[in-house]
Design a protein around this motif. Structure first.
Motif: not given
Length: 194
Positions: A5, A9, A20, A154, A156, A178, A181, A187, A189
């Protein structure tokens, strides 16, 4: 996984269309130390599941799968996106839609590398709508292999792929989810609850 994470970032880039970009450390240029930590985390999450193969799809999933395989001490098998003259024998095939490329393509995997005796951990870099994952699950179904788990770097979380797979009973572990966005590049999380 806080390490992942934080890296997203710091170096991830939000682009129009819910894209992303993490190509400077995860899926173009590779940070091997980060990938090793990711592999170790997948091993921690899925240890004791009797996994004897890790399955992914070319190309971005290969490095992740290889680093995880080092911890599991099992082979990696990957589905190919392009027809290849060097695949011998019979193959499993499935059609996958690529959001990134905006087209359908067939994936192939030689039958000699996956069968009913296999307990598979499927790994990939992203999970959004789940189209690539559906293709890999279809290949496992054709092979009679057992899917012991699904791991993604990751997810979404604002797209349906992960929720649908979990609702179907698959154990899905996402290292970074995530949730949103922003147009400003922000972002949000959330932690996985299992």
């Amino acid at each position: 996984m806080k390490l992942l994470e934080d890296r997203i970032r710091e170096q991830g880039q939000v682009r129009p269309g819910n894209v992303l970009k993490v190509d400077c450390f995860l899926n173009h240029q590779l940070d091997v130390d980060l990938l090793d930590a990711i592999g170790g985390e997948f091993h921690r999450l899925f240890a004791g599941q009797g996994i004897n193969k890790i399955l992914t799809i070319e190309a971005s999933g290969i490095a992740i799968a290889c680093m995880a395989a080092r911890h599991f001490k099992v082979p990696v098998v990957f589905a190919k996106k392009a027809k290849s003259k060097n695949i011998d024998g019979e193959v499993y095939t499935s059609t996958v839609h690529s959001y990134t490329y905006g087209r359908d393509y067939d994936i192939t995997l030689a039958k000699k590398f996956l069968g009913p005796a296999d307990r598979v951990l499927i790994l990939d870099d992203f999970l959004a709508n789940g189209k690539a994952m559906r293709g890999l699950l279809d290949v496992c179904r054709q092979a009679g292999a057992t899917v012991a788990g699904i791991g993604v770097c990751i997810e979404k979380g604002f797209q349906p792929g992960g929720a649908e797979l979990r609702a179907e009973g698959y154990r899905v572990a996402s290292l970074a989810i995530v949730d949103a966005m922003g147009d400003d590049g922000s972002l949000t999380f959330r932690r996985q609850e299992d």
